[in-house]
Design a protein around this motif. Structure first.
Motif, PDB file in Angstrom:
ATOM      1  N   ILE A 138       5.463   7.984   1.159  1.00 16.19           N
ATOM      2  CA  ILE A 138       6.199   8.916   0.292  1.00 16.19           C
ATOM      3  C   ILE A 138       5.868  10.339   0.720  1.00 16.19           C
ATOM      4  CG2 ILE A 138       6.572   9.704  -2.075  1.00 16.19           C
ATOM      5  CD1 ILE A 138       5.721   6.941  -3.038  1.00 16.19           C
ATOM      6  N   LEU A 139       6.922  11.122   0.926  1.00 17.20           N
ATOM      7  CA  LEU A 139       6.753  12.547   1.242  1.00 17.20           C
ATOM      8  C   LEU A 139       7.297  13.362   0.080  1.00 17.20           C
ATOM      9  CD1 LEU A 139       7.829  12.635   5.010  1.00 17.20           C
ATOM     10  CD2 LEU A 139       5.542  13.010   4.089  1.00 17.20           C
ATOM     11  N   PRO A 140       6.431  13.878  -0.796  1.00 17.98           N
ATOM     12  CA  PRO A 140       6.900  14.699  -1.926  1.00 17.98           C
ATOM     13  C   PRO A 140       7.158  16.139  -1.473  1.00 17.98           C
ATOM     14  CG  PRO A 140       4.534  14.358  -2.085  1.00 17.98           C
ATOM     15  CD  PRO A 140       4.988  13.628  -0.854  1.00 17.98           C
ATOM     16  N   THR A 141       8.384  16.441  -1.095  1.00 19.62           N
ATOM     17  CA  THR A 141       8.719  17.771  -0.581  1.00 19.62           C
ATOM     18  C   THR A 141      10.199  18.053  -0.783  1.00 19.62           C
ATOM     19  OG1 THR A 141       8.732  19.163   1.394  1.00 19.62           O
ATOM     20  CG2 THR A 141       9.094  16.829   1.730  1.00 19.62           C
ATOM     21  N   HIS A 144      11.748   6.002   9.812  1.00 15.42           N
ATOM     22  CA  HIS A 144      11.456   4.590   9.497  1.00 15.42           C
ATOM     23  C   HIS A 144      12.000   4.289   8.104  1.00 15.42           C
ATOM     24  CE1 HIS A 144       9.055   0.991   8.458  1.00 15.42           C
ATOM     25  NE2 HIS A 144       8.995   0.802   9.780  1.00 15.42           N
ATOM     26  N   PRO A 145      12.561   3.113   7.881  1.00 17.90           N
ATOM     27  CA  PRO A 145      13.125   2.808   6.551  1.00 17.90           C
ATOM     28  C   PRO A 145      12.081   2.753   5.450  1.00 17.90           C
ATOM     29  CG  PRO A 145      13.147   0.864   7.979  1.00 17.90           C
ATOM     30  CD  PRO A 145      12.821   2.033   8.852  1.00 17.90           C
ATOM     31  N   GLY A 146      10.812   2.620   5.804  1.00 16.98           N
ATOM     32  CA  GLY A 146       9.763   2.593   4.794  1.00 16.98           C
ATOM     33  C   GLY A 146       9.302   3.965   4.355  1.00 16.98           C
ATOM     34  N   ILE A 147       9.883   5.029   4.923  1.00 17.43           N
ATOM     35  CA  ILE A 147       9.530   6.405   4.551  1.00 17.43           C
ATOM     36  C   ILE A 147      10.508   6.888   3.486  1.00 17.43           C
ATOM     37  CG2 ILE A 147       9.265   8.772   5.362  1.00 17.43           C
ATOM     38  CD1 ILE A 147       8.534   7.694   8.094  1.00 17.43           C
ATOM     39  N   HIS A 148       9.994   7.388   2.366  1.00 17.30           N
ATOM     40  CA  HIS A 148      10.810   7.852   1.249  1.00 17.30           C
ATOM     41  C   HIS A 148      10.497   9.321   0.979  1.00 17.30           C
ATOM     42  CE1 HIS A 148      11.898   3.651   0.180  1.00 17.30           C
ATOM     43  NE2 HIS A 148      10.666   3.395   0.618  1.00 17.30           N
ATOM     44  N   ILE A 149      11.558  10.115   0.835  1.00 16.79           N
ATOM     45  CA  ILE A 149      11.415  11.551   0.580  1.00 16.79           C
ATOM     46  C   ILE A 149      11.838  11.818  -0.858  1.00 16.79           C
ATOM     47  CG2 ILE A 149      12.135  13.866   1.256  1.00 16.79           C
ATOM     48  CD1 ILE A 149      12.705  12.761   4.039  1.00 16.79           C
ATOM     49  N   VAL A 150      10.924  12.404  -1.629  1.00 12.08           N
ATOM     50  CA  VAL A 150      11.173  12.720  -3.035  1.00 12.08           C
ATOM     51  C   VAL A 150      11.092  14.233  -3.205  1.00 12.08           C
ATOM     52  CG1 VAL A 150      10.389  12.387  -5.403  1.00 12.08           C
ATOM     53  CG2 VAL A 150      10.205  10.512  -3.753  1.00 12.08           C
ATOM     54  N   PRO A 151      12.082  14.883  -3.834  1.00 13.93           N
ATOM     55  CA  PRO A 151      12.108  16.350  -3.948  1.00 13.93           C
ATOM     56  C   PRO A 151      11.107  16.870  -4.974  1.00 13.93           C
ATOM     57  CG  PRO A 151      13.992  15.432  -5.064  1.00 13.93           C
ATOM     58  CD  PRO A 151      13.312  14.277  -4.404  1.00 13.93           C
ATOM     59  N   ASN A 178       0.851  -1.186   0.000  1.00 12.73           N
ATOM     60  CA  ASN A 178       0.000   0.000   0.000  1.00 12.73           C
ATOM     61  C   ASN A 178       0.889   1.239   0.000  1.00 12.73           C
ATOM     62  OD1 ASN A 178      -2.416  -1.316  -0.075  1.00 12.73           O
ATOM     63  ND2 ASN A 178      -2.836  -1.141   2.121  1.00 12.73           N
ATOM     64  N   ILE A 179       0.396   2.325  -0.595  1.00 12.38           N
ATOM     65  CA  ILE A 179       1.180   3.547  -0.734  1.00 12.38           C
ATOM     66  C   ILE A 179       0.484   4.661   0.052  1.00 12.38           C
ATOM     67  CG2 ILE A 179       2.289   5.134  -2.329  1.00 12.38           C
ATOM     68  CD1 ILE A 179       3.115   2.196  -2.667  1.00 12.38           C
ATOM     69  N   LYS A 180       1.206   5.221   1.015  1.00 12.20           N
ATOM     70  CA  LYS A 180       0.715   6.376   1.765  1.00 12.20           C
ATOM     71  C   LYS A 180       1.494   7.609   1.306  1.00 12.20           C
ATOM     72  CE  LYS A 180      -1.864   3.819   4.579  1.00 12.20           C
ATOM     73  NZ  LYS A 180      -3.332   3.883   4.652  1.00 12.20           N
ATOM     74  N   ILE A 181       0.796   8.579   0.773  1.00 14.18           N
ATOM     75  CA  ILE A 181       1.439   9.800   0.293  1.00 14.18           C
ATOM     76  C   ILE A 181       1.064  10.938   1.232  1.00 14.18           C
ATOM     77  CG2 ILE A 181       1.640  11.423  -1.622  1.00 14.18           C
ATOM     78  CD1 ILE A 181       1.069   9.194  -3.517  1.00 14.18           C
TER      79      ILE A 181
END
Length: 533
Positions: free
Chosen positions: A254-257, A265-272, A176-179
């Motif tokens: 995913i945090l688009p920022t 947490h290793p499952g958290i991904h930050i995308v610029p 599942n994808i949490k944005i």
């Protein structure tokens, strides 16, 4: 707070503090992000100009009254008056800011020259093709969004950042994808992801209402299990939430920022993925416009050196007299002036009226004559006793309305203490239980509880000479009240006068009131009886 009062003009943009707004009379809103609406609430009562989408959000989420909202179409020029008579005007054009739903740039043209206020924006070359900017106008002042104006911060375009997110989701086909998003913005990214993966995007009811207003594709729902992509508040993306989500279904967030955020947490991904212009984009924008000067909007962020792209400065424009008069006459009053004016308008409560002893002596002779007339008109003790046998309470009501309902010009003169004094006594023929208690006094409308005060000119009583003062009713002649005093009632009145006020308890009836008086004087009476025997 990201807001500006434009000097030498009555224009305020994203500025909602009326106490500090000075002479600003035209208020503009670039978009509905919370850092640009500080101070804006349902109590706002000034004309406010914004885009149609922001107007809807203002009415829906901040409950701003629609009578103050002025929605201006994006891409069109609008003429607004700058004075009361409309002799001086300006033209304002709204340009899409490519930031969030409803966000716009304002292009102001008037006696002050040409001012471009970007607000928060993400530059694209298509902005230079806007009719308001394509004719090569000279921009005198550019208010620039400098959120990412840092050469060390390199950001991809939004298209490139969106592709990074798509590749990340493809690497986790069973998750599942949490944005994590803010309350407003990046709705187009969600639409792109839904079409790319052919899945529903689960939204909150509030965000679903927004995307329906924007006319996006029908790929959104509020059903939790309808799709694998969920848009949540960015504050929900944390370690505890990730542990909870992964207990039921493998999940990544995913945090688009473009902001620097700690990964808990290793499952958290930050995308610029950013809705603000990068440094290279800002340089290209300024170089294309060639303004005379650049003013940063975000004061705490650095602003690059654009000196090589600026045009020569122009002299400060003169403010027309009509505009100057409009700004000075309609400026908001300081807070302390409002409070002072409110206090002066408040009705003043009259206290005790003092008169000089000389005036009191001049009126004494005339008052003695009027006092004699009042005593002759007062009911006789025999008549009152006859009436009390039928209905004591009605007699008391008639008696006190006759005594207390006289006009102020018939009052007795003030005593030496210069305070209005009345003497409360029991009518002839009434027993201790029939004497008026405070509850009965309130029922008859005789005013607030009486306060004992000293009186050198009142009726002569042995012991502690005192009377009862009532501040709510005019005095009545002592002679008419004293006519009803028998020996028994005088003793009863004396007991009341000699009983300390703090001896009584609140909430008592007339019978209990008399019992407390007797209880206080019982030791004295017992002593007198023993002495007499």
């Amino acid at each position: 707070m990201n807001g500006v009062l434009i000097p030498h003009t009555p224009i305020a943009v994203d500025f909602w503090s009326l106490r500090r707004a000075g002479a600003a009379r035209l208020f503009f809103l670039t978009h509905m992000h919370s850092d640009h609406t500080v101070g804006l609430s349902s109590t706002w009562a000034r004309p406010l100009y914004c885009s149609p989408v922001s107007a809807h959000l203002l009415r829906r989420h901040l409950q701003v009254s629609k009578q103050w909202i002025r929605a201006l179409e994006v891409g069109e020029s609008h003429v607004l008056p700058l004075d009361e008579a409309g002799r001086e005007t300006m033209t304002v054009t709204l340009i899409d800011a490519n930031h969030c739903p409803g966000s716009v740039m304002f292009l102001f043209e008037g006696y002050f020259g040409t001012i471009l206020y970007t607000g928060d924006f993400r530059y694209t070359p298509s902005m230079l093709k806007e009719p308001a900017l394509a004719v090569g106008k000279q921009i005198h002042t550019l208010y620039l969004d400098n959120t990412n104006c840092n050469p060390a911060l390199v950001l991809p375009s939004r298209q490139e950042a969106a592709q990074q997110i798509i590749q990340l989701i493809r690497r986790h086909p069973q998750h599942n994808i949490k944005i994590g998003l803010y309350s407003l913005g990046k709705e187009a990214l969600l639409e792109q992801l839904a079409l790319e993966f052919q899945t529903w995007v689960v939204l909150s009811p509030q965000r679903l209402e927004l995307v329906q207003l924007l006319g996006l594709a029908d790929v959104f729902t509020v059903e939790e299990k309808a799709g694998r992509i969920h848009a949540v508040e960015h504050m929900e993306i944390c370690r505890s939430a990730m542990l909870r989500w992964n207990q039921t279904q493998p999940t990544i967030a995913i945090l688009p920022t473009s902001r620097s955020i700690h990964r808990s947490h290793p499952g958290i991904h930050i995308v610029p993925y950013s809705d603000h212009s990068s440094y290279s984009e800002l340089c290209a924008f300024v170089a294309a416009l060639k303004p005379c000067r650049v003013v940063p909007i975000v004061s705490r962020q650095p602003c690059g050196n654009f000196q090589g792209s600026l045009s020569p400065l122009l002299p400060t424009p003169l403010i027309p007299d009509s505009v100057r008069q409009y700004m000075s006459s309609s400026a908001e009053k300081p807070a302390f002036l409002w409070l002072l004016e409110k206090r002066l308008k408040r009705p003043r409560i009259q206290g005790v009226v003092f008169e000089s002893p000389q005036e009191d002596d001049d009126k004494s002779q005339a008052d003695r004559d009027s006092k004699t007339k009042k005593e002759s008109l007062s009911p006789s003790p025999r008549d009152c006793q006859k009436q009390s046998s039928f209905h004591p309470l009605r007699v008391r009501k008639q008696l006190f309305s006759d005594l207390c309902g006289r006009k102020g010009d018939e009052d007795i003169p003030f005593c030496e203490s210069q305070k209005t004094v009345t003497v409360l006594t029991a009518p002839r023929g009434s027993s201790d239980e029939d004497f008026l208690c405070p509850e009965t006094t309130e029922e008859l409308g005789l005013g607030s509880p009486l306060i004992p005060k000293g009186d050198n000119k009142g009726p002569t009583v042995p012991g502690n000479q005192s009377a009862w003062m009532d501040h709510d009713f005019p005095p009545f002649p002592r002679g008419s009240a004293a006519a009803f005093l028998t020996a028994e009632s005088r003793d009863l009145a004396l007991k009341y006068l000699l009983t300390p006020v703090n001896f009584f308890h609140s909430g008592f009836s007339s019978r209990r009131f008399d019992q407390q008086v007797e209880k206080y004087h019982k030791p004295t009476l017992k002593y007198r009886q023993e002495t007499a025997e």
